[in-house]
Write an enzyme that holds these catalytic residues in place. Structure first.
Site, PDB file in Angstrom:
ATOM      1  CG  ASN A 134      35.487  37.606 125.836  1.00 59.36           C
ATOM      2  OD1 ASN A 134      34.810  38.465 126.373  1.00 59.36           O
ATOM      3  ND2 ASN A 134      35.122  37.029 124.712  1.00 59.36           N
ATOM      4  CD  GLU A 140      36.951  37.280 120.571  1.00 63.25           C
ATOM      5  OE1 GLU A 140      36.747  37.846 119.476  1.00 63.25           O
ATOM      6  OE2 GLU A 140      36.215  36.385 121.038  1.00 63.25           O
ATOM      7  CB  CYS A 147      39.054  33.054 128.903  1.00 60.10           C
ATOM      8  SG  CYS A 147      39.045  31.821 127.619  1.00 60.10           S
ATOM      9  CD  GLU A 183      36.183  31.942 132.156  1.00 53.51           C
ATOM     10  OE1 GLU A 183      36.503  32.791 131.298  1.00 53.51           O
ATOM     11  OE2 GLU A 183      35.575  30.898 131.884  1.00 53.51           O
ATOM     12  CB  CYS A 217      38.258  27.050 127.901  1.00 48.83           C
ATOM     13  SG  CYS A 217      39.627  28.047 128.523  1.00 48.83           S
ATOM     14  CB  CYS A 222      39.587  29.307 132.307  1.00 48.49           C
ATOM     15  SG  CYS A 222      39.887  30.671 131.160  1.00 48.49           S
TER      16      CYS A 222
HETATM   17  N1  THU Z   1      35.561  32.644 126.420  1.00 47.11           N
HETATM   18  C1  THU Z   1      35.736  33.125 127.680  1.00 47.11           C
HETATM   19  O1  THU Z   1      36.169  34.266 127.879  1.00 47.11           O
HETATM   20  N2  THU Z   1      35.420  32.315 128.716  1.00 47.11           N
HETATM   21  C2  THU Z   1      34.813  31.093 128.599  1.00 47.11           C
HETATM   22  O2  THU Z   1      34.511  30.468 129.603  1.00 47.11           O
HETATM   23  C3  THU Z   1      34.533  30.555 127.268  1.00 47.11           C
HETATM   24  C4  THU Z   1      35.112  31.304 126.134  1.00 47.11           C
HETATM   25  C5  THU Z   1      35.824  33.548 125.284  1.00 47.11           C
HETATM   26  C6  THU Z   1      37.051  33.277 124.484  1.00 47.11           C
HETATM   27  C7  THU Z   1      36.680  33.908 123.146  1.00 47.11           C
HETATM   28  O3  THU Z   1      36.944  35.298 123.210  1.00 47.11           O
HETATM   29  C8  THU Z   1      35.180  33.733 123.057  1.00 47.11           C
HETATM   30  O4  THU Z   1      34.737  33.488 124.382  1.00 47.11           O
HETATM   31  C9  THU Z   1      34.735  32.613 122.150  1.00 47.11           C
HETATM   32  O5  THU Z   1      35.384  31.434 122.458  1.00 47.11           O
END
Ligand code: THU
Length: 126
Positions: free
Chosen positions: A41, A43, A52, A54, A85, A88
């Protein structure tokens, strides 16, 4: 192969850029010729631009010329195997990834089909 995917996802998780949520996620995708592509991930100060793990792993695989994605593993530090999510799940549906392994850092793994993860999805055929 499940173990290789999990190890690759765990290694990718170490690269997560998550200064806002402090929640690190890693993912790995297995493609037709056996290669693995990973993502974490990433941000952003403008929170909505976060991507994300994935999707980053899938886009890495597709960006390298692969359209046939065989399996994906995603891992996070959650009590139960992490739950991807909706965005994804929709991207997994685009490439019809048949097998998805959800995992946590303790090594608990849940194996699901795409249909279980996103039933009645909107796809290219529509
Ligand atoms: N996130 C992912 O990368 N994958 C998931 O399956 C759930 C959430 C990340 C997005 C964000 O950077 C952090 O987790 C919190 O939501």
């Amino acid at each position: 192969m499940e173990e290789k995917l999990l190890q690759a996802a765990l290694a990718a998780r170490e690269k997560a850029y998550a200064p806002y949520s402090h929640f690190q996620v890693g993912a790995a995708v297995l493609v037709g010729d056996g290669k693995l592509y990973t993502g974490c991930n990433v941000e952003n100060a403008s929170y909505g631009l976060t991507c994300c793990a994935e999707r980053n792993a899938i886009f890495n695989a597709v960006g390298a010329g692969n359209h046939q994605l065989e399996a994906l593993c995603v891992v996070g530090d959650t009590a139960e195997p992490i739950s991807p999510c909706g965005a994804c799940r929709q991207v997994m549906a685009e490439f019809k990834i048949p097998v998805i392994y959800l995992a946590n850092v303790q090594g608990r793994v849940k194996k699901l089909t795409l249909a279980e993860l996103l039933p009645y999805s909107f796809t290219l055929e529509e």
